[in-house]
Design a protein around this motif. Structure first.
Motif, short mmCIF file in Angstrom:
data_model
loop_
_atom_site.label_atom_id
_atom_site.label_comp_id
_atom_site.label_asym_id
_atom_site.label_seq_id
_atom_site.Cartn_x
_atom_site.Cartn_y
_atom_site.Cartn_z
N VAL A 3 0.80 -1.32 0.02
CA VAL A 3 0.15 -0.01 0.01
C VAL A 3 0.81 1.01 0.05
CG1 VAL A 3 -1.80 -1.05 1.18
CG2 VAL A 3 -0.09 0.09 2.57
N ARG A 4 0.19 2.31 -0.09
CA ARG A 4 0.95 3.63 -0.14
C ARG A 4 -0.04 4.57 0.87
NH1 ARG A 4 0.76 5.98 -5.70
NH2 ARG A 4 -0.67 4.36 -5.89
N ILE A 5 0.74 4.99 1.75
CA ILE A 5 -0.19 6.19 2.47
C ILE A 5 0.27 7.53 1.91
CG2 ILE A 5 -0.25 7.05 4.90
CD1 ILE A 5 1.03 3.69 4.63
N VAL A 6 -0.83 8.17 1.50
CA VAL A 6 -0.58 9.39 0.84
C VAL A 6 -1.18 10.68 1.61
CG1 VAL A 6 -1.16 10.68 -1.12
CG2 VAL A 6 -0.89 8.36 -1.28
N ALA A 7 -0.32 11.83 2.01
CA ALA A 7 -0.77 12.87 2.53
C ALA A 7 -1.86 13.35 1.85
CB ALA A 7 0.43 13.75 3.05
N THR A 8 -2.97 13.65 2.47
CA THR A 8 -4.10 14.59 1.78
C THR A 8 -3.99 16.19 2.26
OG1 THR A 8 -5.40 14.37 3.88
CG2 THR A 8 -5.37 12.67 2.04
N PRO A 9 -4.77 16.96 1.48
CA PRO A 9 -4.82 18.50 1.73
C PRO A 9 -5.08 18.64 3.16
CG PRO A 9 -5.61 17.86 -0.36
CD PRO A 9 -5.59 16.66 0.22
N GLY A 10 -4.73 20.01 3.55
CA GLY A 10 -5.06 20.33 5.18
C GLY A 10 -6.42 20.72 5.12
N ALA A 11 -6.79 21.21 6.33
CA ALA A 11 -8.33 21.65 6.39
C ALA A 11 -8.82 22.79 5.54
CB ALA A 11 -8.46 22.05 7.94
N THR A 33 5.60 4.02 0.85
CA THR A 33 5.13 2.74 0.29
C THR A 33 5.30 2.06 1.61
OG1 THR A 33 5.67 3.24 -1.87
CG2 THR A 33 5.51 0.85 -1.22
N ALA A 34 4.45 0.91 1.90
CA ALA A 34 4.35 -0.12 3.03
C ALA A 34 3.73 -1.29 2.59
CB ALA A 34 3.66 0.83 4.29
N THR A 35 4.06 -2.35 3.57
CA THR A 35 3.52 -3.58 3.59
C THR A 35 2.40 -3.78 4.78
OG1 THR A 35 5.54 -4.30 2.46
CG2 THR A 35 3.80 -5.93 3.56
N VAL A 36 1.20 -4.09 4.49
CA VAL A 36 0.29 -4.32 5.67
C VAL A 36 0.70 -5.64 6.39
CG1 VAL A 36 -2.17 -4.79 6.01
CG2 VAL A 36 -1.48 -3.07 4.15
N VAL A 37 0.79 -5.53 7.75
CA VAL A 37 1.06 -6.56 8.45
C VAL A 37 -0.26 -7.05 9.22
CG1 VAL A 37 3.57 -6.51 8.45
CG2 VAL A 37 2.13 -5.24 10.35
N GLY A 38 -1.16 -6.17 9.54
CA GLY A 38 -2.38 -6.42 10.37
C GLY A 38 -3.46 -5.23 10.10
N LEU A 39 -4.70 -5.62 10.47
CA LEU A 39 -5.72 -4.78 10.60
C LEU A 39 -6.52 -5.03 11.95
CD1 LEU A 39 -5.71 -5.67 7.27
CD2 LEU A 39 -7.19 -3.68 7.34
N HIS A 40 -6.93 -4.00 12.66
CA HIS A 40 -7.50 -3.93 13.94
C HIS A 40 -8.69 -2.96 14.09
CE1 HIS A 40 -3.87 -6.43 14.75
NE2 HIS A 40 -3.34 -5.45 14.15
N PRO A 41 -9.67 -3.32 14.77
CA PRO A 41 -10.68 -2.30 14.92
C PRO A 41 -10.08 -1.05 15.81
CG PRO A 41 -11.23 -4.19 16.11
CD PRO A 41 -9.78 -4.70 15.22
N GLY A 42 -10.33 0.13 15.55
CA GLY A 42 -9.81 1.33 16.22
C GLY A 42 -10.61 1.60 17.32
N ALA A 43 -10.25 2.51 18.18
CA ALA A 43 -10.78 2.77 19.47
C ALA A 43 -11.93 3.79 18.93
CB ALA A 43 -9.74 3.62 20.17
N GLU A 44 -12.05 4.37 17.99
CA GLU A 44 -13.00 5.33 17.49
C GLU A 44 -13.93 4.48 16.56
OE1 GLU A 44 -11.88 8.94 16.03
OE2 GLU A 44 -10.20 9.08 17.21
N GLN A 45 -15.11 4.54 16.72
CA GLN A 45 -16.15 3.85 15.90
C GLN A 45 -15.90 4.38 14.40
OE1 GLN A 45 -20.26 4.71 16.86
NE2 GLN A 45 -20.98 2.84 15.79
N ASP A 46 -16.13 3.45 13.47
CA ASP A 46 -15.83 3.40 12.16
C ASP A 46 -14.51 3.59 11.60
OD1 ASP A 46 -16.72 3.53 9.46
OD2 ASP A 46 -16.58 5.84 9.47
N LYS A 47 -13.38 3.33 12.49
CA LYS A 47 -12.08 3.48 12.15
C LYS A 47 -11.44 2.15 12.37
CE LYS A 47 -10.95 8.29 12.46
NZ LYS A 47 -9.68 8.96 13.02
N THR A 48 -10.37 1.82 11.48
CA THR A 48 -9.82 0.49 11.46
C THR A 48 -8.04 0.96 11.47
OG1 THR A 48 -11.23 -0.41 9.94
CG2 THR A 48 -9.11 -1.21 10.21
N VAL A 49 -7.49 0.28 12.36
CA VAL A 49 -5.88 0.61 12.47
C VAL A 49 -5.49 -0.36 11.61
CG1 VAL A 49 -3.96 0.63 14.22
CG2 VAL A 49 -6.19 1.39 14.80
N VAL A 50 -4.70 0.05 10.63
CA VAL A 50 -3.87 -0.74 9.66
C VAL A 50 -2.42 -0.79 10.33
CG1 VAL A 50 -3.40 -0.98 7.15
CG2 VAL A 50 -5.48 -0.13 7.95
N SER A 51 -1.83 -1.57 10.48
CA SER A 51 -0.46 -1.80 11.01
C SER A 51 0.41 -2.01 9.60
CB SER A 51 -0.33 -2.95 11.90
OG SER A 51 -0.89 -2.80 13.17
#
Length: 190
Positions: free
Chosen positions: A122-130, A143-161
Motif C-alpha cells: 500500500v501507499r499512505i498518501v498525505a491529503t490536503p489540509g483543512a 510505500t508500506a506492507t500491511v502486517v495486520g488490521l485491527h478495530p480502532g478505538a473510535e467507531q468506524d475507524k480501522t487501525v492498519v498496521s
C-alpha cells in the motif's frame, strides 16, 4: 443357536477392541511448557512433548520435531499448556531489523473499497489540509506492507498496521497522527 451366540460374542469382542484402540490411540506432540510471547525466540525449556489423542483436522507438530522448533520465533502468543501448531512458529520476526511497524487509524472513507489484507503493498498518501492547501509538486507518500488490521478505538475507524523502513517510520507516524492521510492499495500481482 450356539453358533450364532458364539459369532455374536466374537463380533462384540472385535467391536470392543476396535473401539478401545481407536479412542486410546495417542500421539506424541509438542506443547508449550512456559508461556511464550509473540516474537520471542523459542528455547528448549519452553517446550515439552505430551501424548494426546489428536483430531486429524488439527495440525500439531510431532514430538520428534521438538528440537527443530528451538531457535525459531513465536508467530503468536502461546500460552503454557497449549499445543504447538505449524502456524505458531516462524523463522522471522516482524518487524525485521531495519524496519518498523506503524499503526495508521483510518475511517472507511479513506480506505479502498477492496478489502485490505496482510501482505498487501500500500501507499499512505498525505491529503490536503483543512483549508484545502496542497503542497507544490507530488504529494508526500510512503510505500508500506500491511502486517495486520485491527478495530480502532473510535467507531468506524480501522487501525492498519504497516511495515516501513525504519527511517520513514517517524514521518509516517507524525502524518498519520494528523488524520490527514489516505491509504492506496497497489497491485496484488506478483
Amino acid at each position: 443357536m450356539v453358533v450364532a451366540s458364539v459369532a455374536a460374542v466374537c463380533l462384540g469382542a472385535l467391536l470392543g477392541a476396535w473401539a478401545w484402540t481407536s479412542t486410546s490411540n495417542t500421539h506424541d506432540v509438542v506443547a508449550v511448557r512456559a508461556t511464550i510471547a509473540r516474537g520471542e525466540t523459542i528455547d528448549r525449556a519452553d517446550l515439552m512433548t505430551v501424548q494426546v489423542g489428536v483430531d486429524p483436522g488439527l495440525r500439531t507438530v510431532a514430538g520428534g520435531s521438538l528440537n527443530d522448533l528451538v531457535g525459531q520465533r513465536a508467530a503468536m502468543d502461546m500460552a503454557a499448556g497449549s499445543l504447538v501448531t505449524a502456524e505458531s512458529v516462524t523463522r522471522s520476526v516482524i518487524p525485521p531489523s531495519g524496519q518498523s511497524v506503524v499503526g495508521v487509524a483510518l475511517p472507511r472513507s479513506l480506505m479502498p473499497g477492496e478489502p485490505v489484507q496482510a501482505g498487501d503493498t500500500v501507499r499512505i498518501v498525505a491529503t490536503p489540509g483543512a483549508q484545502g492547501e496542497v503542497t507544490e509538486g507530488r504529494p508526500v507518500e510512503v510505500t508500506a506492507t500491511v502486517v495486520g488490521l485491527h478495530p480502532g478505538a473510535e467507531q468506524d475507524k480501522t487501525v492498519v498496521s504497516v511495515m516501513v523502513p525504519k527511517d520513514e517510520a517517524g514521518e509516517l507516524a507524525a502524518r498519520a497522527a494528523t488524520g490527514r492521510v489516505v491509504l492506496v492499495l497497489d497491485s496484488r500481482e506478483r
